[in-house]
Write a protein that holds these residues in place. Structure first.
Motif, mmCIF file in Angstrom:
data_model
loop_
_atom_site.group_PDB
_atom_site.id
_atom_site.type_symbol
_atom_site.label_atom_id
_atom_site.label_comp_id
_atom_site.label_asym_id
_atom_site.label_seq_id
_atom_site.Cartn_x
_atom_site.Cartn_y
_atom_site.Cartn_z
ATOM 1 N N LEU A 103 45.908 43.052 20.848
ATOM 2 C CA LEU A 103 44.991 42.515 19.837
ATOM 3 C C LEU A 103 44.767 41.024 20.066
ATOM 4 N N MET A 104 45.838 40.307 20.377
ATOM 5 C CA MET A 104 45.723 38.879 20.640
ATOM 6 C C MET A 104 44.875 38.619 21.882
ATOM 7 N N VAL A 105 45.111 39.393 22.945
ATOM 8 C CA VAL A 105 44.328 39.249 24.176
ATOM 9 C C VAL A 105 42.855 39.568 23.921
ATOM 10 N N PHE A 106 42.600 40.598 23.126
ATOM 11 C CA PHE A 106 41.215 40.988 22.831
ATOM 12 C C PHE A 106 40.465 39.870 22.122
ATOM 13 N N GLU A 170 35.851 50.995 44.521
ATOM 14 C CA GLU A 170 34.921 50.565 43.479
ATOM 15 C C GLU A 170 35.670 49.919 42.323
ATOM 16 N N LEU A 171 36.829 50.501 42.023
ATOM 17 C CA LEU A 171 37.635 49.954 40.933
ATOM 18 C C LEU A 171 38.110 48.553 41.264
ATOM 19 N N VAL A 172 38.566 48.369 42.493
ATOM 20 C CA VAL A 172 39.041 47.051 42.923
ATOM 21 C C VAL A 172 37.906 46.032 42.884
ATOM 22 N N LYS A 173 36.690 46.448 43.294
ATOM 23 C CA LYS A 173 35.539 45.542 43.292
ATOM 24 C C LYS A 173 35.121 45.136 41.885
ATOM 25 N N SER A 174 35.329 46.039 40.924
ATOM 26 C CA SER A 174 34.914 45.755 39.541
ATOM 27 C C SER A 174 35.938 44.930 38.768
ATOM 28 N N LEU A 175 37.056 44.653 39.399
ATOM 29 C CA LEU A 175 38.117 43.945 38.691
ATOM 30 C C LEU A 175 37.786 42.473 38.479
ATOM 31 N N ARG A 176 38.211 41.967 37.367
ATOM 32 C CA ARG A 176 38.081 40.549 37.044
ATOM 33 C C ARG A 176 39.467 40.021 36.685
ATOM 34 N N PRO A 177 39.724 38.753 36.976
ATOM 35 C CA PRO A 177 41.066 38.207 36.728
ATOM 36 C C PRO A 177 41.569 38.432 35.305
ATOM 37 N N LYS A 178 40.685 38.333 34.320
ATOM 38 C CA LYS A 178 41.158 38.466 32.935
ATOM 39 C C LYS A 178 41.611 39.888 32.598
ATOM 40 N N LEU A 180 43.794 41.463 34.112
ATOM 41 C CA LEU A 180 45.247 41.470 34.263
ATOM 42 C C LEU A 180 45.959 41.178 32.945
ATOM 43 N N LEU A 181 45.249 40.532 32.032
ATOM 44 C CA LEU A 181 45.865 40.181 30.750
ATOM 45 C C LEU A 181 46.195 41.409 29.909
ATOM 46 N N VAL A 182 45.456 42.505 30.116
ATOM 47 C CA VAL A 182 45.699 43.714 29.318
ATOM 48 C C VAL A 182 47.040 44.359 29.689
ATOM 49 N N PRO A 183 47.294 44.679 30.974
ATOM 50 C CA PRO A 183 48.626 45.204 31.302
ATOM 51 C C PRO A 183 49.744 44.208 31.021
ATOM 52 N N MET A 184 49.442 42.915 31.170
ATOM 53 C CA MET A 184 50.457 41.901 30.856
ATOM 54 C C MET A 184 50.811 41.950 29.372
ATOM 55 N N ALA A 185 49.787 42.120 28.524
ATOM 56 C CA ALA A 185 50.034 42.219 27.081
ATOM 57 C C ALA A 185 50.861 43.452 26.757
ATOM 58 N N THR A 186 50.535 44.559 27.412
ATOM 59 C CA THR A 186 51.300 45.795 27.204
ATOM 60 C C THR A 186 52.766 45.602 27.565
ATOM 61 N N VAL A 297 35.125 50.207 28.633
ATOM 62 C CA VAL A 297 36.528 49.852 28.875
ATOM 63 C C VAL A 297 37.182 50.774 29.896
ATOM 64 N N ILE A 298 36.430 51.730 30.451
ATOM 65 C CA ILE A 298 37.020 52.680 31.399
ATOM 66 C C ILE A 298 37.653 51.987 32.606
ATOM 67 N N PRO A 299 36.957 51.026 33.267
ATOM 68 C CA PRO A 299 37.613 50.359 34.400
ATOM 69 C C PRO A 299 38.912 49.655 34.008
ATOM 70 N N ILE A 300 38.918 49.028 32.840
ATOM 71 C CA ILE A 300 40.139 48.354 32.376
ATOM 72 C C ILE A 300 41.245 49.375 32.141
ATOM 73 N N ALA A 301 40.884 50.510 31.533
ATOM 74 C CA ALA A 301 41.879 51.537 31.222
ATOM 75 C C ALA A 301 42.505 52.105 32.495
ATOM 76 N N ILE A 302 41.673 52.364 33.514
ATOM 77 C CA ILE A 302 42.190 52.921 34.771
ATOM 78 C C ILE A 302 43.055 51.893 35.494
ATOM 79 N N PHE A 303 42.561 50.660 35.569
ATOM 80 C CA PHE A 303 43.315 49.578 36.214
ATOM 81 C C PHE A 303 44.646 49.360 35.498
ATOM 82 N N HIS A 304 44.600 49.363 34.190
ATOM 83 C CA HIS A 304 45.801 49.192 33.372
ATOM 84 C C HIS A 304 46.809 50.305 33.667
ATOM 85 N N GLY A 305 46.328 51.550 33.698
ATOM 86 C CA GLY A 305 47.213 52.682 33.935
ATOM 87 C C GLY A 305 47.882 52.631 35.292
#
Length: 322
Positions: A103-106, A170-178, A180-186, A297-305
């Motif tokens: 929530l804080m990261v969002f 494709e997933l790697v190409k769509s990634l943005r540095p921020k 990383l904050l989602v899995p870090m928050a988890t 949020v699908i790319p974030i969810a897959i990257f996070h997982g």
């Protein structure tokens, strides 16, 4: 009665235990990365696209063996209620910590304005079947070694599944540095609130509780890892107890994330269902995440997982070694 003398002295014995854990951790992680390499090199082989099914079957077998081991242990069976409430405490705190952190990261970095139950029930059914078989039979063969070999097979298949994913580029190409904050928050939220659980569960150390939280809803893998890593230092009985708590806690976490997705999204923001799901944000809980948080949020969810998936053996082994 005279005190027991350790053959290497306490310091020497601790060293032996630590070396054994490090060897096990290295073996497990190496097998996973070998699987990733093979999966990537052979990603166009059609048969490898079905590795998720074989991994699911391996997980069922692993949980069945774990269930047999637990069911054969009368002390654990007689105290299952005690383990259940401890698991509920750990699950509630770990998922709360991850949601608050997401929530804080969002709000700081992402806000711009604004039926998967069948598989889980089958997993629980196989575990319960193993428990019943363990209760009903007196097994003489070595379940410890059997579970270890099944675990190796699972880690290899997990690696192949990650490496052979055709959307990986494709997933790697769509990634943005921020992102990383989602899995870090988890990770941070889960581990911090799991540590607080040690204040309520005096039997277990803060690192034991963090090891359980490090499963991030990957109940099958984390429970086996904890049992294997903790056995040399605290004995098979306590290690199996902690592994059982880890299994239940991470099953509870997945169930809470699945059933509570609408409320989690409403009160903790669109990233919270991803964080609450842990490793399952890329598969089991992805449909509900998409439904309540949106397709964006699908790319974030897959990257996070994927990142959380790869972090489980690392964090579990780390905290089990402390």
């Amino acid at each position: 009665m005279p005190c027991m003398e350790f053959p290497f002295g306490k310091t020497g014995l601790t060293y032996v235990f630590t070396q054994k854990r490090k060897k096990l951790m290295f073996t497990i992680i190496s097998i996973m990365f070998i699987g990733i390499g093979i999966g990537y090199l052979m990603r166009n082989v059609q048969m490898l696209q079905k590795v998720e099914k074989s991994a699911s079957l391996t997980i069922l077998l692993l949980l069945f063996v774990l269930g047999v081991s637990i069911g054969s242990n009368r002390l654990i069976v007689d105290n299952l209620g005690r383990f259940g409430w401890q698991a509920a405490v750990l699950a509630s705190l770990s998922i709360t910590g991850s949601m608050l952190a997401s929530l804080m990261v969002f709000h700081l970095f992402f806000k711009k304005g604004e039926n998967e139950m069948k598989g889980s029930l089958m997993v629980v059914a196989f575990f319960c079947a193993g428990c019943l078989m363990g209760v009903a039979n007196d097994f003489q063969f070595d379940l410890h070694d059997l579970s270890m070999y099944v675990l190796y097979a699972l880690m290899f298949q997990v690696g192949i599944g990650i490496g052979s994913n055709k959307q990986l580029k494709e997933l790697v190409k769509s990634l943005r540095p921020k992102m990383l904050l989602v899995p870090m928050a988890t990770i941070v939220g889960t581990l911090l609130f799991s540590a607080f659980a040690s204040l309520l569960l005096s039997q277990w150390s803060v690192f034991d509780c963090m090891a359980v939280g490090s499963g991030f809803a990957y109940y099958s893998l984390s429970s086996i890892l904890i049992t294997q890593f903790k056995e040399p230092s605290i004995g098979l009985q306590l290690a199996t107890e902690l592994g059982t708590i880890a299994l239940l806690a991470n099953i509870f976490r997945e169930m809470m994330a699945l059933l509570g997705a609408p409320l989690i999204r409403k009160y903790f923001g669109k990233l919270a269902p991803i964080s609450a799901a842990g490793v399952n944000s890329m598969d089991v809980l992805l449909p509900s995440i998409t439904q309540y948080s949106g397709k964006d949020v699908i790319p974030i969810a897959i990257f996070h997982g994927i990142l959380i998936d790869m972090s489980v053996p690392v964090f579990v082994s780390f905290f089990c070694n402390l």
